[in-house]
Design a protein around this motif. Structure first.
Motif, PDB file in Angstrom:
ATOM      1  N   LEU A 163     -14.092   6.116  -2.127  1.00  0.00           N
ATOM      2  CA  LEU A 163     -14.268   6.172  -3.573  1.00  0.00           C
ATOM      3  C   LEU A 163     -13.164   5.331  -4.196  1.00  0.00           C
ATOM      4  CD1 LEU A 163     -15.084   9.955  -4.156  1.00  0.00           C
ATOM      5  CD2 LEU A 163     -16.676   8.036  -3.909  1.00  0.00           C
ATOM      6  N   VAL A 164     -13.535   4.287  -4.894  1.00  0.00           N
ATOM      7  CA  VAL A 164     -12.575   3.302  -5.376  1.00  0.00           C
ATOM      8  C   VAL A 164     -12.458   3.363  -6.894  1.00  0.00           C
ATOM      9  CG1 VAL A 164     -11.993   0.846  -5.474  1.00  0.00           C
ATOM     10  CG2 VAL A 164     -13.079   1.790  -3.423  1.00  0.00           C
ATOM     11  N   SER A 165     -11.228   3.391  -7.372  1.00  0.00           N
ATOM     12  CA  SER A 165     -10.938   3.277  -8.797  1.00  0.00           C
ATOM     13  C   SER A 165     -10.088   2.029  -9.005  1.00  0.00           C
ATOM     14  CB  SER A 165     -10.177   4.507  -9.312  1.00  0.00           C
ATOM     15  OG  SER A 165     -10.935   5.680  -9.118  1.00  0.00           O
ATOM     16  N   LEU A 166     -10.539   1.147  -9.889  1.00  0.00           N
ATOM     17  CA  LEU A 166      -9.789  -0.068 -10.196  1.00  0.00           C
ATOM     18  C   LEU A 166      -8.935   0.143 -11.438  1.00  0.00           C
ATOM     19  CD1 LEU A 166     -12.527  -2.814  -9.629  1.00  0.00           C
ATOM     20  CD2 LEU A 166     -10.825  -1.966  -8.005  1.00  0.00           C
ATOM     21  N   LEU A 167      -7.719  -0.375 -11.394  1.00  0.00           N
ATOM     22  CA  LEU A 167      -6.774  -0.267 -12.510  1.00  0.00           C
ATOM     23  C   LEU A 167      -6.707   1.159 -13.052  1.00  0.00           C
ATOM     24  CD1 LEU A 167      -7.591  -3.581 -14.436  1.00  0.00           C
ATOM     25  CD2 LEU A 167      -5.829  -3.182 -12.699  1.00  0.00           C
ATOM     26  N   PRO A 168      -6.295   2.128 -12.229  1.00  0.00           N
ATOM     27  CA  PRO A 168      -6.297   3.536 -12.657  1.00  0.00           C
ATOM     28  C   PRO A 168      -5.220   3.894 -13.668  1.00  0.00           C
ATOM     29  CG  PRO A 168      -5.335   3.322 -10.481  1.00  0.00           C
ATOM     30  CD  PRO A 168      -5.870   1.968 -10.845  1.00  0.00           C
ATOM     31  N   GLY A 169      -4.242   3.015 -13.891  1.00  0.00           N
ATOM     32  CA  GLY A 169      -3.243   3.266 -14.907  1.00  0.00           C
ATOM     33  C   GLY A 169      -2.078   4.104 -14.430  1.00  0.00           C
ATOM     34  N   ALA A 170      -1.453   4.804 -15.363  1.00  0.00           N
ATOM     35  CA  ALA A 170      -0.227   5.551 -15.066  1.00  0.00           C
ATOM     36  C   ALA A 170      -0.450   6.666 -14.065  1.00  0.00           C
ATOM     37  CB  ALA A 170       0.357   6.109 -16.360  1.00  0.00           C
ATOM     38  N   SER A 171      -1.668   7.156 -13.928  1.00  0.00           N
ATOM     39  CA  SER A 171      -1.939   8.253 -12.996  1.00  0.00           C
ATOM     40  C   SER A 171      -1.671   7.865 -11.558  1.00  0.00           C
ATOM     41  CB  SER A 171      -3.391   8.719 -13.132  1.00  0.00           C
ATOM     42  OG  SER A 171      -4.291   7.672 -12.784  1.00  0.00           O
ATOM     43  N   ALA A 172      -1.647   6.569 -11.263  1.00  0.00           N
ATOM     44  CA  ALA A 172      -1.370   6.080  -9.906  1.00  0.00           C
ATOM     45  C   ALA A 172      -0.280   5.019  -9.947  1.00  0.00           C
ATOM     46  CB  ALA A 172      -2.628   5.532  -9.265  1.00  0.00           C
ATOM     47  N   ASP A 173       0.716   5.227 -10.805  1.00  0.00           N
ATOM     48  CA  ASP A 173       1.856   4.318 -10.892  1.00  0.00           C
ATOM     49  C   ASP A 173       1.401   2.884 -11.137  1.00  0.00           C
ATOM     50  OD1 ASP A 173       4.542   3.646 -10.915  1.00  0.00           O
ATOM     51  OD2 ASP A 173       4.643   3.339  -8.736  1.00  0.00           O
ATOM     52  N   HIS A 174       0.340   2.741 -11.954  1.00  0.00           N
ATOM     53  CA  HIS A 174      -0.173   1.423 -12.335  1.00  0.00           C
ATOM     54  C   HIS A 174      -0.583   0.580 -11.121  1.00  0.00           C
ATOM     55  CE1 HIS A 174       0.846   2.086 -16.537  1.00  0.00           C
ATOM     56  NE2 HIS A 174       1.980   2.604 -16.125  1.00  0.00           N
ATOM     57  N   ARG A 226      -5.003   9.908  -1.106  1.00  0.00           N
ATOM     58  CA  ARG A 226      -5.427   8.579  -1.533  1.00  0.00           C
ATOM     59  C   ARG A 226      -4.567   7.494  -0.891  1.00  0.00           C
ATOM     60  NH1 ARG A 226      -2.291  10.779  -5.619  1.00  0.00           N
ATOM     61  NH2 ARG A 226      -0.673   9.428  -6.532  1.00  0.00           N
ATOM     62  N   ILE A 227      -5.087   6.270  -0.955  1.00  0.00           N
ATOM     63  CA  ILE A 227      -4.331   5.064  -0.619  1.00  0.00           C
ATOM     64  C   ILE A 227      -4.321   4.194  -1.868  1.00  0.00           C
ATOM     65  CG2 ILE A 227      -4.163   3.010   0.833  1.00  0.00           C
ATOM     66  CD1 ILE A 227      -5.722   4.510   2.980  1.00  0.00           C
ATOM     67  N   GLU A 228      -3.140   3.819  -2.307  1.00  0.00           N
ATOM     68  CA  GLU A 228      -3.000   2.981  -3.486  1.00  0.00           C
ATOM     69  C   GLU A 228      -2.723   1.540  -3.076  1.00  0.00           C
ATOM     70  OE1 GLU A 228      -0.884   6.508  -6.195  1.00  0.00           O
ATOM     71  OE2 GLU A 228       0.186   4.624  -5.756  1.00  0.00           O
ATOM     72  N   LEU A 229      -3.355   0.613  -3.761  1.00  0.00           N
ATOM     73  CA  LEU A 229      -3.117  -0.816  -3.559  1.00  0.00           C
ATOM     74  C   LEU A 229      -2.266  -1.324  -4.720  1.00  0.00           C
ATOM     75  CD1 LEU A 229      -3.637  -3.707  -2.427  1.00  0.00           C
ATOM     76  CD2 LEU A 229      -5.774  -3.699  -3.744  1.00  0.00           C
ATOM     77  N   HIS A 230      -1.119  -1.912  -4.392  1.00  0.00           N
ATOM     78  CA  HIS A 230      -0.210  -2.452  -5.398  1.00  0.00           C
ATOM     79  C   HIS A 230       0.000  -3.943  -5.155  1.00  0.00           C
ATOM     80  CE1 HIS A 230       1.307   1.437  -7.082  1.00  0.00           C
ATOM     81  NE2 HIS A 230       0.885   1.875  -5.908  1.00  0.00           N
ATOM     82  N   PHE A 247       0.834  -1.195   0.000  1.00  0.00           N
ATOM     83  CA  PHE A 247       0.000   0.000   0.000  1.00  0.00           C
ATOM     84  C   PHE A 247       0.874   1.252   0.000  1.00  0.00           C
ATOM     85  CE2 PHE A 247      -2.181  -3.466   2.063  1.00  0.00           C
ATOM     86  CZ  PHE A 247      -3.433  -3.444   1.486  1.00  0.00           C
ATOM     87  N   ARG A 248       0.455   2.217  -0.776  1.00  0.00           N
ATOM     88  CA  ARG A 248       1.122   3.516  -0.805  1.00  0.00           C
ATOM     89  C   ARG A 248       0.153   4.550  -0.240  1.00  0.00           C
ATOM     90  NH1 ARG A 248       2.654   7.134  -6.022  1.00  0.00           N
ATOM     91  NH2 ARG A 248       4.234   8.462  -5.081  1.00  0.00           N
ATOM     92  N   VAL A 249       0.525   5.181   0.852  1.00  0.00           N
ATOM     93  CA  VAL A 249      -0.349   6.118   1.553  1.00  0.00           C
ATOM     94  C   VAL A 249       0.075   7.541   1.221  1.00  0.00           C
ATOM     95  CG1 VAL A 249      -1.230   6.846   3.797  1.00  0.00           C
ATOM     96  CG2 VAL A 249      -0.686   4.438   3.398  1.00  0.00           C
TER      97      VAL A 249
END
Length: 316
Positions: free
Chosen positions: A65-76, A21-25, A15-17
Motif C-alpha cells: 500500500l503506497v502513499s506518495l508525499l505523505p507529509g509530516a506524518s512520515a517526516d516528509h 512501514r518503509i519510508e522512501l526519502h 530508506f527508513r524501515v
C-alpha cells in the motif's frame, strides 16, 4: 530498490524501515545542482526505486500500500509503503523482479534491428499501468526535430562549467567506487558524425563505421510523459519509467537516456510543444537490442538505511 537508474548513477535515495512501514526519502546530499536544479530527475529516480521496492514486496507475497508525499506524518518522506495483506505473488511480479537484476542502462551502440510493433505496444501498456503516457516518436519530421533538440540542449550544457564539473565528478570512476558511472559502463565519446548525442562518460572513442556514424540507423525513441506537473507527477512517472525499463528488459531489449532536452528549460519547452498534447515530458529514451553491458556499482545497503528499527517482530 537501489538497483534503479539515476542521473550519473548518483542513487539519491534512502530508506527508513519501521515495524509498520518503509519510508522512501531523498538523499539531498546527492543532488545535482547544475544538472537537475529543480530535483525533477531526483524524484524520477526515487520513483523508479519505489517501483522496485513495490515489485520486491509483491514477490514476498505482500500487497504494498503506497502513499506518495505523505507529509509530516512520515517526516516528509517522498513515499511510504505499508503492509496491505498477503497475496500470492503473480507471475508478472516475479518476472519483473528477475528483470530488476538484469536491467542495465546501455550507452553503447545498439544493433541495427527494428523493434517489433508488438514490443512497442507492451512498453506503452507498461507506462499506462503506472498512470503515465509513453509517446512513441514517429515520422521523420518529428524524429529530426527531437534530434535537433537533443543536440541544442547538449551544446548548452557543455558550455556550462558547473554542469561539466558535475559530469566529471560523477564519471570515469574506478572499480572500488559504489556510485557514479565507471568507464566500463560508458558508450563511445561523441563524434561529429553521430546523429544522436549521448553524454561522454570518458569511454574509448570508437572508429566511425562506413555509413558515417557509430550508432544504430533508426533507434526506437520514446518520450515518457506525466499528465500534470510537480513533485507528485514526477514520483508517479518515475515508477512508470522503471516499469517501462523492466518491460523492455523482459522483452530482451535495453535502453539509454537522452536527458538533455529534459534538463535544459528552453529545449524542454520546445519538446512539450512538439508533442502538442498538453502532457509533460519527463524522460526521453532510446530503446533497442544491444550487446550485454556490465552493471554499474551500487551503494552498500547499510548506506541506504536510516532510522532502522533494530528488532521487527516477525521479520518482513
Amino acid at each position: 530498490a537501489s538497483r534503479a537508474p539515476s542521473v550519473h548513477n548518483t542513487q539519491p535515495w534512502r530508506f527508513r524501515v519501521l515495524p509498520d512501514r518503509i519510508e522512501l526519502h531523498a538523499d539531498l546530499a546527492r543532488r545535482l545542482h547544475a544538472t537537475d536544479p529543480t530535483d525533477r530527475e531526483l524524484r524520477l529516480a526515487c520513483g523508479a526505486a519505489l517501483l522496485n521496492l513495490r515489485v520486491a514486496v509483491e514477490t514476498y507475497g505482500i500487497k504494498p500500500l503506497v502513499s506518495l508525499l505523505p507529509g509530516a506524518s512520515a517526516d516528509h518522506a517522498l513515499a511510504v509503503v505499508r503492509h496491505g495483506g498477503h497475496v500470492p505473488p503473480s507471475a508478472s511480479a516475479q518476472a519483473a523482479r528477475r528483470s530488476i537484476d538484469r536491467r542495465r542502462t546501455n550507452r553503447k551502440p545498439f544493433h541495427d534491428v527494428a523493434v517489433p510493433a508488438t514490443h512497442t505496444t507492451e512498453l506503452v501498456k507498461a507506462a499506462q499501468q503506472e498512470r503515465s503516457w509513453l509517446h512513441v516518436v514517429t515520422g521523420r519530421d518529428e524524429w529530426a526535430e527531437l534530434r535537433r533538440l537533443v543536440a541544442a540542449a547538449h551544446r548548452v550544457q557543455m558550455a556550462d562549467a558547473a554542469f561539466v564539473g558535475e559530469l566529471i565528478t560523477w564519471t570515469g570512476r574506478g572499480a572500488d567506487q559504489f556510485d557514479g558511472v565507471p568507464a566500463t559502463a560508458a558508450g563511445p565519446s561523441p563524434e561529429p558524425q553521430d546523429e544522436w548525442v549521448l553524454r561522454d562518460y570518458n569511454a574509448r572513442t570508437l572508429r566511425p563505421r562506413r555509413e558515417g556514424k557509430d550508432f544504430e540507423h533508426d533507434p526506437l525513441l520514446v518520450v515518457l510523459c506525466s499528465y500534470y506537473e510537480g513533485p507528485l507527477a514526477e514520483l508517479q512517472t518515475g515508477q512508470a519509467l522503471q516499469r517501462v525499463l523492466l518491460t523492455a528488459t523482459e522483452l530482451g531489449m535495453c535502453a539509454s537516456f537522452l536527458s538533455q532536452p529534459i534538463e535544459v528549460p528552453a529545449q524542454h519547452a520546445r519538446l512539450r510543444r512538439l508533442l502538442g498534447s498538453g502532457a509533460v515530458p519527463q524522460a526521453v529514451l532510446r530503446v533497442g537490442f544491444g550487446s550485454p553491458v556490465p552493471a554499474t556499482p551500487r551503494r552498500p545497503v547499510t548506506d541506504l538505511l536510516t532510522g532502522i528499527c533494530p528488532a521487527i517482530p516477525g521479520g518482513v
